[in-house]
Enzyme design. Structure first.
Site, PDB file in Angstrom:
ATOM      1  N   HIS A  21       0.863  -1.185   0.000  1.00  0.00           N
ATOM      2  CA  HIS A  21       0.000   0.000   0.000  1.00  0.00           C
ATOM      3  C   HIS A  21       0.899   1.234   0.000  1.00  0.00           C
ATOM      4  O   HIS A  21       2.137   1.117  -0.007  1.00  0.00           O
ATOM      5  CB  HIS A  21      -0.997  -0.033   1.158  1.00  0.00           C
ATOM      6  N   HIS A  24       3.969   1.570   2.394  1.00  0.00           N
ATOM      7  CA  HIS A  24       5.219   0.901   1.997  1.00  0.00           C
ATOM      8  C   HIS A  24       5.922   1.713   0.908  1.00  0.00           C
ATOM      9  O   HIS A  24       7.141   1.876   0.917  1.00  0.00           O
ATOM     10  CB  HIS A  24       4.936  -0.508   1.448  1.00  0.00           C
ATOM     11  N   CYS A 130       3.088 -11.704  19.226  1.00  0.00           N
ATOM     12  CA  CYS A 130       2.118 -11.198  18.244  1.00  0.00           C
ATOM     13  C   CYS A 130       2.613 -11.589  16.859  1.00  0.00           C
ATOM     14  O   CYS A 130       3.696 -11.164  16.436  1.00  0.00           O
ATOM     15  CB  CYS A 130       1.965  -9.674  18.328  1.00  0.00           C
ATOM     16  N   CYS A 133       3.039  -8.596  14.395  1.00  0.00           N
ATOM     17  CA  CYS A 133       4.314  -7.866  14.562  1.00  0.00           C
ATOM     18  C   CYS A 133       5.505  -8.810  14.425  1.00  0.00           C
ATOM     19  O   CYS A 133       6.634  -8.351  14.325  1.00  0.00           O
ATOM     20  CB  CYS A 133       4.415  -7.234  15.953  1.00  0.00           C
ATOM     21  N   CYS A 156      -2.561  -7.169  21.219  1.00  0.00           N
ATOM     22  CA  CYS A 156      -1.452  -6.347  20.735  1.00  0.00           C
ATOM     23  C   CYS A 156      -2.053  -4.979  20.397  1.00  0.00           C
ATOM     24  O   CYS A 156      -3.024  -4.903  19.640  1.00  0.00           O
ATOM     25  CB  CYS A 156      -0.851  -6.972  19.477  1.00  0.00           C
ATOM     26  N   HIS A 159      -2.011  -4.285  16.409  1.00  0.00           N
ATOM     27  CA  HIS A 159      -2.919  -5.038  15.543  1.00  0.00           C
ATOM     28  C   HIS A 159      -4.327  -5.185  16.101  1.00  0.00           C
ATOM     29  O   HIS A 159      -5.230  -5.601  15.377  1.00  0.00           O
ATOM     30  CB  HIS A 159      -2.327  -6.415  15.214  1.00  0.00           C
ATOM     31  N   LYS A 306      -2.714   4.814  11.576  1.00  0.00           N
ATOM     32  CA  LYS A 306      -1.738   4.298  10.618  1.00  0.00           C
ATOM     33  C   LYS A 306      -2.476   3.522   9.528  1.00  0.00           C
ATOM     34  O   LYS A 306      -3.281   2.646   9.841  1.00  0.00           O
ATOM     35  CB  LYS A 306      -0.772   3.366  11.347  1.00  0.00           C
ATOM     36  N   LYS A 309      -3.413  -2.510   5.798  1.00  0.00           N
ATOM     37  CA  LYS A 309      -4.281  -3.420   5.062  1.00  0.00           C
ATOM     38  C   LYS A 309      -5.215  -4.135   6.031  1.00  0.00           C
ATOM     39  O   LYS A 309      -6.385  -4.331   5.759  1.00  0.00           O
ATOM     40  CB  LYS A 309      -3.438  -4.467   4.323  1.00  0.00           C
TER      41      LYS A 309
END
Ligand code: MSP
Length: 527
Positions: A21, A24, A130, A133, A156, A159, A306, A309
């Site tokens: 996305h 990145h 996690c 991560c 987490c 996430h 943030k 996806k």
């Protein structure tokens, strides 16, 4: 940094569990602009990027899709990650995949060396992990949901999903032994972690005490085998961080390794800890130099969070480049966001900046100046007469923009560099408006003055082509050839940009303009 020095820059290697996305792509573009600038200033430059392919996250995604993890990784690399580089015009020098033999062999050798020198021991791990991560999590970092489907579990915070409980026999890296050396590193080399906000967080984290790190897993097998105990695979971060040295020949090609190491690591701030704590400790244990700098940039936010996806807020880079082009993508993200801070993306802001800064500001200037050289001097850039104060002011701005932009790149501030160059665009536009070459053209007595004005404007335009080449590779290549420039614009020494001499060159009108008007780009938001 004086020109001619060595400059190796790396991006993180990307997980291949999903497609890229714009978050990145942001890291990639920043890295590419910095390295293109360094190349053009004559530094011995190297840009490394690649993919991170082992670990549970990839294994689970592949299984869920009914394929083995290597097949999955091959598909994602070829269909999504390598094409991303073309979509946003990345000029990387190497692309490393952690499943390549050159990486796997060197990781095993590195681990064996640390084991043989007493930095690794066997122990029991009991705690939380996690998979999102790929990180062991201390309880203090976890959150308890106040309601919802995960009530009663520990989540987490990144996430928003439950962590897993691990109880395994693992191998551990004696990271705690490096706590003092790391604190000393941060104290004596403040440039090691940047920006200041990330540095403070890292110093605080390490000051609280460093535990040893579990560096192997035995409950699944998608990873590099621990060389002395094949029932274990190497922890994915320990494996991934090593890409920075395995790609440049550590243990295999000493000459190349010496030439390219130490590197600067550009990473998102969420993974700065891995790079500024675990990684230098690993290098110290192996007796290698630590990186030059770890720079943690901010996040692209959507709705204040943030972009990700997993939260369904991902925007694919080609949704933007299909409409605005790759140059505008690069320009927008690097100029609109202060590098090192978080920034919000919006289609409206992108469209407005495209129109004002690229189409009206830079593109229009280029079209106008070239069209006037074509019209008044049959397309041949004239030789200037005596320079007046206004002409000298343009040249001085070109020199000042170059110096300021270079200093800004050196301190990882591409947004400041672009702002410094944009000043030259504004000064040139003002100059053309004030000097009114179209009025001078009416009177033969003003012929020499007209020649001076158009030659000065062309000189400024040439400087802009050279200075903006790292950010706008496609548009500046067109402009350079329209100005009759020699060779490739990307090969022009950037620090000499202000010395561009157009006299005698044959120009070609820009048709279509460098940045077609945004009216022709309607529908961007629904793209
Ligand atoms: N595989 C690890 C890195 C290993 S490096 C030895 C990883 N991969 S990742 O694909 O999840 O993320 C790669 C990079 O993308 C990170 O630097 C991360 O910060 C960045 N970004 C992911 N989402 C982002 C935004 N929304 N905004 C800006 N950068 C983002 O972590």
């Amino acid at each position: 940094m004086p020109a001619g020095e060595r400059f190796t820059l790396t991006t993180p290697i990307f997980y291949v569990n999903d497609v890229p996305h714009i978050g990145h792509a942001y890291t990639e573009v920043a890295a590419d602009v910095l390295t293109r600038w360094h190349r053009q200033r004559g530094d011995d430059t190297w840009l490394l990027t690649g993919t991170d392919e082992h670990g549970q996250k990839i294994l689970r995604t592949a299984s869920a899709n009914g394929v083995d993890p290597k097949t999955w990784a091959d598909q994602l690399v070829e269909r999504a990650w390598k094409p991303l580089l073309a979509t946003i015009d990345i000029a990387n020098d190497d692309f490393i995949r952690t499943t390549e033999p050159r990486h796997e062999t060197a990781v095993a050798a590195f681990l064996q060396q640390l084991y043989d020198t007493g930095h690794i021991y066997a122990g029991d791990y009991e705690g939380y992990y996690c998979v999102g991560c790929e990180e062991y999590k201390p309880v203090a970092d976890l959150v308890s949901p106040e309601g919802g489907e995960f009530i009663g579990q520990l989540l987490c915070p990144i996430h928003g999903r439950p962590v897993e409980v691990l109880k395994e026999q693992n191998y551990f890296f004696r990271m705690s032994a490096f706590q003092d050396a790391l604190l000393e590193l941060y104290r004596t080399r403040p440039e090691f972690v940047q920006p200041e906000s990330v540095r403070n967080e890292i110093v605080q984290f390490v000051s609280q005490g460093l535990a040893d790190l579990s560096i192997s897993r035995s409950s699944f097998d998608w990873g590099i085998r621990v060389p002395w105990d094949e029932s274990h695979v190497v922890y994915v971060w320990f494996d991934a961080l090593l890409n920075y040295v395995t790609a440049i020949g550590w243990g295999v090609d000493e000459e190349n390794f010496q030439r390219r190491w130490p590197a600067v690591h550009l990473v998102g701030k969420d993974i700065a800890r891995f790079h500024a704590v675990i990684w230098p400790a690993m290098l110290m244990a192996a007796g290698l130099e630590v990186p030059r700098t770890v720079f943690g940039h901010g996040w692209l936010l959507v709705g204040g969070e943030k972009m990700s996806k997993s939260k369904l807020t991902g925007i694919a880079p080609n949704q933007i480049t299909d409409v605005f082009g790759s140059d505008a993508f690069r320009y927008y993200f690097l100029s609109a966001i202060t590098f090192g801070q978080d920034g919000s993306f919006s289609w409206e802001d992108l469209a407005a900046r495209y129109q004002a800064e690229l189409a009206n500001g830079f593109g229009n200037l280029a079209s106008r100046v070239i069209a006037m050289v074509a019209k008044y001097f049959d397309g041949v850039v004239p030789t200037p007469g005596a320079l007046a104060e206004a002409d000298l002011a343009v040249i001085e701005t070109a020199v000042a923009s170059t110096t300021e932009a270079d200093a800004a790149i050196e301190r990882f501030a591409p947004d400041h560099a672009i702002a410094a160059i944009r000043r030259l665009v504004d000064v040139l536009n003002g100059y053309v408006t004030e000097q009114e070459p179209w009025a001078l053209a009416k009177d033969p007595a003003d012929r020499e003055r007209l020649a001076t004005v158009l030659s000065t404007a062309t000189r400024g335009l040439g400087a802009l082509a050279i200075l903006l080449a790292p950010v706008l590779p496609k548009a500046t290549a067109r402009l350079w050839s329209a100005l009759g420039g020699d060779g490739e614009v990307s090969a022009q020494p950037i620090l000499d940009a202000a010395a561009f001499d157009g006299a005698g060159r044959v120009v070609t009108p820009l048709d279509p303009p460098l940045f077609p008007r945004v009216e022709t780009l309607e529908g961007a938001e629904s793209a």
